[in-house]
Design an enzyme around this catalytic site. Structure first.
Site, PDB file in Angstrom:
ATOM      1  N   ARG A  74       0.845  -1.201   0.000  1.00 36.30           N
ATOM      2  CA  ARG A  74       0.000   0.000   0.000  1.00 36.30           C
ATOM      3  C   ARG A  74       0.873   1.242   0.000  1.00 36.30           C
ATOM      4  NH1 ARG A  74      -1.828   0.677   4.507  1.00 36.30           N
ATOM      5  NH2 ARG A  74      -1.354  -1.320   5.446  1.00 36.30           N
ATOM      6  N   TYR A 202      -1.635  -3.474  -7.120  1.00 36.67           N
ATOM      7  CA  TYR A 202      -1.329  -4.250  -5.924  1.00 36.67           C
ATOM      8  C   TYR A 202      -2.380  -4.160  -4.821  1.00 36.67           C
ATOM      9  CZ  TYR A 202       1.168  -6.738  -2.481  1.00 36.67           C
ATOM     10  OH  TYR A 202       1.489  -7.701  -1.573  1.00 36.67           O
ATOM     11  N   GLY A 204      -4.531  -3.736  -1.652  1.00 38.56           N
ATOM     12  CA  GLY A 204      -5.545  -2.768  -1.246  1.00 38.56           C
ATOM     13  C   GLY A 204      -5.597  -1.525  -2.127  1.00 38.56           C
ATOM     14  N   LYS A 211      -9.852  -2.427   1.300  1.00 38.67           N
ATOM     15  CA  LYS A 211      -9.606  -1.274   2.183  1.00 38.67           C
ATOM     16  C   LYS A 211     -10.428  -0.065   1.747  1.00 38.67           C
ATOM     17  CE  LYS A 211      -6.597  -3.822   4.147  1.00 38.67           C
ATOM     18  NZ  LYS A 211      -6.483  -4.222   5.516  1.00 38.67           N
ATOM     19  N   HIS A 231     -10.787  -2.740  11.146  1.00 33.06           N
ATOM     20  CA  HIS A 231      -9.694  -3.582  10.632  1.00 33.06           C
ATOM     21  C   HIS A 231      -9.466  -4.719  11.636  1.00 33.06           C
ATOM     22  CE1 HIS A 231      -5.227  -3.562   9.034  1.00 33.06           C
ATOM     23  NE2 HIS A 231      -5.956  -4.494   8.474  1.00 33.06           N
ATOM     24  N   SER A 253      -1.453  -3.865  10.074  1.00 31.76           N
ATOM     25  CA  SER A 253      -1.072  -4.778   8.992  1.00 31.76           C
ATOM     26  C   SER A 253       0.173  -5.581   9.362  1.00 31.76           C
ATOM     27  CB  SER A 253      -0.789  -3.974   7.732  1.00 31.76           C
ATOM     28  OG  SER A 253      -1.920  -3.220   7.400  1.00 31.76           O
ATOM     29  N   ALA A 254       0.125  -6.853   9.025  1.00 33.66           N
ATOM     30  CA  ALA A 254       1.239  -7.783   9.266  1.00 33.66           C
ATOM     31  C   ALA A 254       1.617  -7.905  10.746  1.00 33.66           C
ATOM     32  CB  ALA A 254       2.464  -7.408   8.419  1.00 33.66           C
ATOM     33  N   CYS A 255       0.609  -7.799  11.631  1.00 28.39           N
ATOM     34  CA  CYS A 255       0.847  -7.965  13.070  1.00 28.39           C
ATOM     35  C   CYS A 255       0.107  -9.159  13.653  1.00 28.39           C
ATOM     36  CB  CYS A 255       0.483  -6.695  13.813  1.00 28.39           C
ATOM     37  SG  CYS A 255       1.634  -5.353  13.486  1.00 28.39           S
ATOM     38  N   GLY A 256      -0.478 -10.015  12.802  1.00 31.58           N
ATOM     39  CA  GLY A 256      -0.963 -11.282  13.322  1.00 31.58           C
ATOM     40  C   GLY A 256      -2.460 -11.572  13.258  1.00 31.58           C
ATOM     41  N   THR A 258      -4.361 -12.671  10.585  1.00 31.68           N
ATOM     42  CA  THR A 258      -4.658 -13.916   9.870  1.00 31.68           C
ATOM     43  C   THR A 258      -4.242 -15.116  10.718  1.00 31.68           C
ATOM     44  OG1 THR A 258      -4.387 -12.789   7.767  1.00 31.68           O
ATOM     45  CG2 THR A 258      -4.248 -15.191   7.727  1.00 31.68           C
ATOM     46  N   ASN A 259      -3.075 -15.001  11.341  1.00 32.69           N
ATOM     47  CA  ASN A 259      -2.609 -16.104  12.182  1.00 32.69           C
ATOM     48  C   ASN A 259      -3.540 -16.364  13.355  1.00 32.69           C
ATOM     49  OD1 ASN A 259       0.305 -17.326  11.603  1.00 32.69           O
ATOM     50  ND2 ASN A 259       0.156 -15.269  10.751  1.00 32.69           N
ATOM     51  N   ASP A 280      -9.525 -10.002   8.501  1.00 30.36           N
ATOM     52  CA  ASP A 280      -9.011  -8.646   8.226  1.00 30.36           C
ATOM     53  C   ASP A 280     -10.028  -7.532   8.497  1.00 30.36           C
ATOM     54  OD1 ASP A 280      -6.594  -7.291   7.282  1.00 30.36           O
ATOM     55  OD2 ASP A 280      -7.801  -6.627   5.585  1.00 30.36           O
ATOM     56  N   ASN A 370       6.381  -8.590   1.785  1.00 29.12           N
ATOM     57  CA  ASN A 370       4.922  -8.395   1.757  1.00 29.12           C
ATOM     58  C   ASN A 370       4.285  -9.256   0.663  1.00 29.12           C
ATOM     59  OD1 ASN A 370       2.467  -7.158   2.647  1.00 29.12           O
ATOM     60  ND2 ASN A 370       2.542  -5.736   0.924  1.00 29.12           N
ATOM     61  N   SER A 371       4.933 -10.375   0.304  1.00 28.98           N
ATOM     62  CA  SER A 371       4.288 -11.266  -0.671  1.00 28.98           C
ATOM     63  C   SER A 371       3.016 -11.841  -0.043  1.00 28.98           C
ATOM     64  CB  SER A 371       5.247 -12.373  -1.107  1.00 28.98           C
ATOM     65  OG  SER A 371       5.822 -13.018   0.009  1.00 28.98           O
ATOM     66  N   ARG A 372       2.053 -12.154  -0.885  1.00 28.26           N
ATOM     67  CA  ARG A 372       0.708 -12.478  -0.381  1.00 28.26           C
ATOM     68  C   ARG A 372       0.123 -13.704  -1.060  1.00 28.26           C
ATOM     69  NH1 ARG A 372      -1.713  -8.965   3.759  1.00 28.26           N
ATOM     70  NH2 ARG A 372      -0.100  -7.407   4.024  1.00 28.26           N
ATOM     71  N   GLY A 497      -0.458 -20.683  18.111  1.00 31.28           N
ATOM     72  CA  GLY A 497      -1.489 -21.458  18.799  1.00 31.28           C
ATOM     73  C   GLY A 497      -1.530 -21.204  20.304  1.00 31.28           C
TER      74      GLY A 497
HETATM   75  P1  GTP Z   1      -2.396  -8.012   7.146  1.00 25.89           P
HETATM   76  O1  GTP Z   1      -2.882  -9.035   6.188  1.00 25.89           O
HETATM   77  O2  GTP Z   1      -1.312  -7.141   6.562  1.00 25.89           O
HETATM   78  O3  GTP Z   1      -3.479  -7.186   7.721  1.00 25.89           O
HETATM   79  O4  GTP Z   1      -1.583  -8.808   8.319  1.00 25.89           O
HETATM   80  P2  GTP Z   1      -2.117  -9.668   9.567  1.00 25.89           P
HETATM   81  O5  GTP Z   1      -2.418  -8.758  10.700  1.00 25.89           O
HETATM   82  O6  GTP Z   1      -3.166 -10.596   9.125  1.00 25.89           O
HETATM   83  O7  GTP Z   1      -0.771 -10.468   9.995  1.00 25.89           O
HETATM   84  P3  GTP Z   1      -0.403 -12.018   9.828  1.00 25.89           P
HETATM   85  O8  GTP Z   1      -1.263 -12.919  10.649  1.00 25.89           O
HETATM   86  O9  GTP Z   1      -0.310 -12.329   8.386  1.00 25.89           O
HETATM   87  O10 GTP Z   1       1.050 -12.060  10.475  1.00 25.89           O
HETATM   88  C1  GTP Z   1       2.109 -11.265  10.000  1.00 25.89           C
HETATM   89  C2  GTP Z   1       3.435 -11.806  10.468  1.00 25.89           C
HETATM   90  O11 GTP Z   1       3.456 -11.884  11.891  1.00 25.89           O
HETATM   91  C3  GTP Z   1       3.755 -13.188   9.936  1.00 25.89           C
HETATM   92  O12 GTP Z   1       5.108 -13.225   9.526  1.00 25.89           O
HETATM   93  C4  GTP Z   1       3.537 -14.077  11.129  1.00 25.89           C
HETATM   94  O13 GTP Z   1       4.333 -15.224  11.091  1.00 25.89           O
HETATM   95  C5  GTP Z   1       3.856 -13.172  12.314  1.00 25.89           C
HETATM   96  N1  GTP Z   1       3.063 -13.557  13.511  1.00 25.89           N
HETATM   97  C6  GTP Z   1       1.720 -13.729  13.563  1.00 25.89           C
HETATM   98  N2  GTP Z   1       1.308 -14.120  14.809  1.00 25.89           N
HETATM   99  C7  GTP Z   1       2.435 -14.176  15.557  1.00 25.89           C
HETATM  100  C8  GTP Z   1       2.672 -14.515  16.933  1.00 25.89           C
HETATM  101  O14 GTP Z   1       1.777 -14.847  17.713  1.00 25.89           O
HETATM  102  N3  GTP Z   1       3.981 -14.454  17.358  1.00 25.89           N
HETATM  103  C9  GTP Z   1       4.997 -14.091  16.524  1.00 25.89           C
HETATM  104  N4  GTP Z   1       6.229 -14.056  17.019  1.00 25.89           N
HETATM  105  N5  GTP Z   1       4.810 -13.783  15.209  1.00 25.89           N
HETATM  106  C10 GTP Z   1       3.552 -13.822  14.736  1.00 25.89           C
HETATM  107  C1  SPV Z   2      -3.153  -4.699   5.115  1.00 28.91           C
HETATM  108  O1  SPV Z   2      -2.113  -4.079   4.839  1.00 28.91           O
HETATM  109  O2  SPV Z   2      -3.763  -4.536   6.208  1.00 28.91           O
HETATM  110  C2  SPV Z   2      -3.674  -5.677   4.146  1.00 28.91           C
HETATM  111  C3  SPV Z   2      -3.079  -5.687   2.797  1.00 28.91           C
HETATM  112  O3  SPV Z   2      -4.604  -6.398   4.454  1.00 28.91           O
HETATM  113  S1  SPV Z   2      -3.783  -4.494   1.751  1.00 28.91           S
HETATM  114  O4  SPV Z   2      -5.075  -4.947   1.303  1.00 28.91           O
HETATM  115  O5  SPV Z   2      -2.862  -4.333   0.609  1.00 28.91           O
HETATM  116  O6  SPV Z   2      -3.923  -3.242   2.488  1.00 28.91           O
HETATM  117 MN    MN Z   3      -5.045  -6.177   6.769  1.00 32.64          MN
END
Ligand code: GTP
Ligand code: SPV
Ligand code: MN
Length: 602
Positions: A74, A202, A204, A211, A231, A253-256, A258-259, A280, A370-372, A497
């Site tokens: 983004r 790309y 969002g 978004k 979000h 974003s990318a803080c966990g 999806t996990n 999301d 940020n590969s998806r 987990g």
């Molecule tokens: P967006 O799709 O950008 O909104 O990201 P997101 O918030 O869905 O994050 P996602 O679950 O994809 O996790 C992003 C990164 O954080 C990945 O590299 C994960 O491996 C890492 N991660 C997720 N959960 C944990 C956790 O509980 N502990 C640690 N150490 N890393 C984590």
């Molecule tokens: C985020 O960054 O929170 C995403 C990826 O989910 S994007 O849709 O590109 O914003």
């Molecule tokens: Mn997101």
């Protein structure tokens, strides 16, 4: 036009003609969402190189897409909210006058689709038949966008059917343009219910249902109509007594998200089961029972690939073995994808995300950070049976999480809704590769919505406060941090987990059970309150994970003052009062006890 024009609502047709007159496509295709249409689009994309077939024996229906090297995340600096009044967009958004924005974009869109096909993509955000769902139509000249929208939304005839009932839709216009960041804009017009995006293919920036519609425009509409667009992931948790409760979680974003949304309970917590409603975005509404109810407006997952493995997120790993579009991952000689954090060791040779030869000795990463993956929700083994429920699910607790090496405990609870709104409003996180810019710097990201709130964030905080009184049973609010580190950057908490242990405490607390102590920042678990049965986390590490160090909070309080000043009179007085209360408590904790009382100012 094709014969499918007959399908189309007259309001769409007029607008399609206007956009075609501006962009001059060679051909116009109205998308119906059928399998045949998908097959044709894939065949054409393979011919042009927009898609590369992955090994179809090992990974049926999987393809690789490589985006332009400067179009990988983004771009917030090129994203605008074009409200009539600048102060309605707020200091959190770039603003342009709506007419000036159209005047700026029109020459960029002029003839932009010459030699290309213009796809008209009707899509539905939210479950079919839900009174909460919204219809959008995206016009685009990118086949990758069409194929991705087909996964991420309920696309085609299903959306046209909904439209014939409501008649209203969001107009989304997208063109790849020349993909130059110098001519890239993502412009939102909340008052006109439209989005214009050019110069990016790309995520969002280009899949405008996500978004742009489901967060920026929806947040604006939600305030007007008394609901919330957030979000947030939505997760169902079934306990050993078979009782299911739902939580929502906002993480940048990318803080966990999806996990956490696909969490697999640890073996040492038998009887627990987690189900995924969303990873999301959550749309939340007050229900007749006084609770907040959430739906996931999306139909697929656009997830971060690096770090996804059988160990960290087996559900996601299994789900992306078929019918998945990978963007910017590495390619192994056998036609399978690879990325950093994959279960397999680095391949001796591969092509990196830009298609260049790569070996483990190469200085750069094989996959873009940020590969998806883009995968239909129906492929998720943990998908909740309530996923398609038009009424959504009732929310018991909300969590705010971020990536913080220091200061923030593993978990703590807000004293009440207002304090919880304050915890969300003061969220900040170390930046990630999901947006362009430096990675790892601390940045303010209230409610994980800073890049996605389609209006003045001061008004957004006010709306949050009001929503707490609009429902008689608001969810309990918590702050979590899976990323606190010890010596040499070691994560103190195992995460993934094992996060269920923290969620169990959260569920207990939301019903008045579980042990906690009241600290300056909120209610923190006692050292043994979080169940560590079968878990190898030492008492010393648990103490460090839960530690509230008043000295470390002085800096945070100063930072909050900047946030408050930024919003001036639009910052609700309740947030300022919570800030003052925190400052008072931290000061009291720092000041030696024998001084308290002597200085009447404290
Ligand atoms: P967006 O799709 O950008 O909104 O990201 P997101 O918030 O869905 O994050 P996602 O679950 O994809 O996790 C992003 C990164 O954080 C990945 O590299 C994960 O491996 C890492 N991660 C997720 N959960 C944990 C956790 O509980 N502990 C640690 N150490 N890393 C984590
Ligand atoms: C985020 O960054 O929170 C995403 C990826 O989910 S994007 O849709 O590109 O914003
Ligand atoms: Mn997101």
């Amino acid at each position: 036009m094709t014969d499918k024009t007959a399908l189309i609502h007259s309001g769409i047709r007029k607008w399609v003609d206007e956009v075609a007159a501006m962009t001059h496509p060679d051909r116009i295709l109205i998308c119906d969402g059928s399998e045949a249409e998908k097959e044709t689009l894939i065949k054409e994309s393979l011919a042009t190189g927009e898609l590369i077939a992955l090994n179809q024996q090992k990974m049926p229906g999987c393809y690789l897409h490589r985006s332009a090297p400067h179009d990988v995340a983004r771009t917030e600096q090129l994203t605008y909210v074009c409200t009539e009044l600048e102060k309605d967009a707020g200091p959190n958004n770039n603003w342009m006058d709506p007419d000036a924005a159209i005047a700026k974009l029109t020459p960029l869109f002029a003839n932009a689709m010459e030699g290309r096909t213009m796809y008209v993509v009707p899509f539905l955000m939210g479950p079919v038949g839900s009174r909460f769902s919204k219809v959008g139509v995206e016009i685009t000249d990118s086949k990758y966008v069409v194929l991705s929208m087909r996964i991420m939304t309920r696309m085609g005839c299903v959306a046209l059917d909904e439209l014939s009932r409501s008649g209203e839709f969001t107009r989304c216009v997208h063109s790849l343009g020349d993909l130059s960041p110098d001519r890239r804009f993502i412009m939102h017009f909340p008052e006109r219910n439209s989005v214009w995006s050019i110069g990016s293919g790309y995520g969002g920036n280009a899949l405008l249902g996500k978004k742009c519609l489901a967060l920026r425009l929806a947040s604006w509409l939600a305030r007007k109509e008394g609901w919330m667009a957030e979000h947030m992931l939505i997760l169902g948790l079934e306990d050993p007594q078979k009782r299911v409760r739902y939580i929502c979680g906002a993480f940048p974003s990318a803080c966990g998200k999806t996990n956490l949304a696909m969490l697999v309970p640890p073996r040492s917590m038998p009887g627990w089961k987690a189900t995924t409603v969303g990873d999301d975005i959550a749309w939340l509404r007050p229900g007749a029972d006084g609770r907040l109810w959430a739906v996931n407006p999306e139909a697929g997952f656009f997830g971060v690939v690096p770090g996804t493995s059988r160990k960290t997120n087996p559900t996601a790993f299994d789900m992306i073995q078929s019918n998945t579009i990978f963007t910017n991952v590495a390619l192994r000689p056998d036609g399978t994808p690879w990325w950093e954090g994959h279960d397999d060791p680095p391949p001796p040779q591969a092509l990196d995300w830009q298609g260049r030869p790569w070996t483990p000795a190469s200085p750069e990463k094989a996959a873009h950070p940020n590969s998806r993956f883009t995968t239909p929700a129906t492929q998720c083994a943990s998908l909740s049976p309530e996923f398609d429920n038009p009424e959504g699910v009732p929310i018991h607790a909300m969590i705010f999480g971020a990536r913080r090496q220091r200061r923030i405990p593993l978990v703590y609870q807000a004293r009440n809704w207002q304090h919880g709104v304050f915890l969300g409003a003061t969220l900040s996180s170390e930046t990630t590769a999901a947006a362009t810019g430096k990675v790892g710097v601390l940045r303010r990201d209230p409610m994980a919505m800073w890049p996605f709130c389609g209006y003045n964030m001061g008004d957004y905080f006010r709306h949050w406060l009001d929503m707490g009184t609009a429902v008689s049973k608001p969810p309990a609010i918590f702050r979590v941090n899976w990323f606190r580190t010890g010596e040499s950057g070691r994560f103190l908490w195992p995460g993934f987990g094992e996060n269920l242990r923290v969620l169990k405490w959260i569920l207990d607390r939301s019903e008045g059970r579980g042990d906690a102590v009241d600290s300056a920042i909120g209610q923190v678990p006692t050292p043994d309150a979080i169940d560590r049965t079968g878990l190898d986390v030492s008492d010393a590490d648990m103490t460090r994970l839960l530690k509230v160090d008043p000295a470390e909070w002085v800096e945070a309080i100063a930072g909050q003052e900047e946030l408050i000043a930024m919003f001036g009179e639009r910052m609700p007085k309740e947030i300022i009062a919570e800030h003052d209360e925190l400052a008072r408590r931290i000061n009291a904790a720092i000041t030696p006890p024998d001084l308290i009382g002597r200085d009447s100012g404290i």
